[in-house]
Design a protein around this motif. Sequence first.
Motif, PDB file in Angstrom:
ATOM      1  N   GLU A  92      -1.948  -1.674  -1.231  1.00 50.47           N
ATOM      2  CA  GLU A  92      -1.409  -2.362  -0.062  1.00 50.47           C
ATOM      3  C   GLU A  92       0.240  -2.208   0.118  1.00 50.47           C
ATOM      4  O   GLU A  92       0.724  -2.172   1.250  1.00 50.47           O
ATOM      5  CB  GLU A  92      -1.463  -3.823  -0.407  1.00 50.47           C
ATOM      6  N   ALA A  93       0.878  -1.908  -0.927  1.00 48.02           N
ATOM      7  CA  ALA A  93       2.339  -1.286  -0.905  1.00 48.02           C
ATOM      8  C   ALA A  93       2.550  -0.412  -0.125  1.00 48.02           C
ATOM      9  O   ALA A  93       3.408  -0.058   0.525  1.00 48.02           O
ATOM     10  CB  ALA A  93       2.751  -1.162  -2.492  1.00 48.02           C
ATOM     11  N   MET A  94       1.709   0.824  -0.401  1.00 54.01           N
ATOM     12  CA  MET A  94       1.744   1.939   0.421  1.00 54.01           C
ATOM     13  C   MET A  94       1.447   1.739   1.727  1.00 54.01           C
ATOM     14  O   MET A  94       2.116   2.375   2.709  1.00 54.01           O
ATOM     15  CB  MET A  94       0.715   3.183  -0.156  1.00 54.01           C
ATOM     16  N   ALA A  95       0.550   0.981   2.287  1.00 55.21           N
ATOM     17  CA  ALA A  95       0.421   0.749   3.666  1.00 55.21           C
ATOM     18  C   ALA A  95       1.476  -0.033   4.018  1.00 55.21           C
ATOM     19  O   ALA A  95       1.989   0.469   5.313  1.00 55.21           O
ATOM     20  CB  ALA A  95      -0.875  -0.254   3.756  1.00 55.21           C
ATOM     21  N   MET A  96       2.415  -0.959   3.475  1.00 52.51           N
ATOM     22  CA  MET A  96       3.539  -1.387   3.973  1.00 52.51           C
ATOM     23  C   MET A  96       4.513  -0.298   4.291  1.00 52.51           C
ATOM     24  O   MET A  96       5.414  -0.499   5.003  1.00 52.51           O
ATOM     25  CB  MET A  96       4.007  -2.473   2.881  1.00 52.51           C
ATOM     26  N   ALA A  97       4.648   0.745   3.242  1.00 44.00           N
ATOM     27  CA  ALA A  97       5.478   1.626   3.275  1.00 44.00           C
ATOM     28  C   ALA A  97       5.505   2.542   4.592  1.00 44.00           C
ATOM     29  O   ALA A  97       6.300   2.874   5.281  1.00 44.00           O
ATOM     30  CB  ALA A  97       5.748   2.470   2.105  1.00 44.00           C
ATOM     31  N   LEU A  98       4.195   2.822   4.866  1.00 41.80           N
ATOM     32  CA  LEU A  98       3.734   3.382   5.986  1.00 41.80           C
ATOM     33  C   LEU A  98       4.090   2.651   7.036  1.00 41.80           C
ATOM     34  O   LEU A  98       4.501   3.187   8.283  1.00 41.80           O
ATOM     35  CB  LEU A  98       2.434   3.847   6.042  1.00 41.80           C
ATOM     36  N   SER A  99       4.050   1.351   7.257  1.00 40.24           N
ATOM     37  CA  SER A  99       4.310   0.540   8.445  1.00 40.24           C
ATOM     38  C   SER A  99       5.857   0.785   8.716  1.00 40.24           C
ATOM     39  O   SER A  99       5.755   0.879  10.044  1.00 40.24           O
ATOM     40  CB  SER A  99       3.849  -0.960   8.005  1.00 40.24           C
ATOM     41  N   THR A 100       6.489   0.626   7.852  1.00 35.63           N
ATOM     42  CA  THR A 100       8.005   0.650   8.403  1.00 35.63           C
ATOM     43  C   THR A 100       8.294   2.186   8.808  1.00 35.63           C
ATOM     44  O   THR A 100       8.972   2.338   9.890  1.00 35.63           O
ATOM     45  CB  THR A 100       8.941   0.444   7.138  1.00 35.63           C
TER      46      THR A 100
END
Length: 292
Positions: A92-100
């Motif tokens: 999930e943290a990786m997904a959040m980094a990708l989101s930004t």
Amino acid sequence: MYNKAQEIIDACKKNNISIYQLVLNEEMKNTKKTEDEIRSYLDQAINVMIESAESNLNKSSQTTHKMIDGYSKLTYAYAQNNETITGKFCTEAMAMALSTSEINSSMGKIIAAPTAGSAGIIPAMLVSAKNRYGLDNFTLQNGLLTANAIGHIISKYATFAGAEGGCQAECGSASAMASAGLLEMLDASPEQILTAASITLINVLGLVCDPIAGLVQYPCNFRNASGVMNAFLSADLALAGAKSIVPFEEVVQAMGEVGHSLHESLRETGIGGLAGTETGQKIRKNFLNLED
């Protein structure tokens, strides 16, 4: 502001305060602003970070070359529905980094901390920690203040610019700031905080900056995802008792020297590395409307 790891550690011990308090005191002194004013400003930054980290978890941005579109949504869905290798929290943290990263590439609103190319790392850390540990905004503010201390040392001895120091200076710096901020929020000691910051930079020393077509998209998005993982694992190593025998400011100095020694083709010119591949050059020609 203090410029060496031991100076920070000694000042914290002498005054019986945390790194964030040291930074806050310096900010109030230098800016003539009150603590409430500074924290209000940090709240504004936190709100933007949360928005950018979460916006694309369930939707996709549209960019011209579609090099990174939808990766945040895919990764977040994978975290919910699969037995991931790294675990739900990390995925999930990786997904959040990708989101930004995707928000940035589609010209959305981000906080460049410390740069636009590395802007996904600190928000992903903040939101992940907030969700996992139930942290309030006051604690998140403290994390950003400590990240500021790390950024100050990096700016003194090296650079944040990929064009000058490679991606180690962008995503590496963001990861160091994120790991320090995370440990501040978890009440770690100044020694552990500075150790974690050192480890993060050590892990990416020599990382080149090779964006395809010079765009801050690919491979920058993946390095934002790996950057938040770097922050997490470095924090864990510091909490486990690992030490960096080289003080943080010397690690930063080494990063600066390595950055200057990188060939110009590997410093955000869009010439070498992945940008220099056959596919990378085709995308560059298309982007610049160049003829063969």
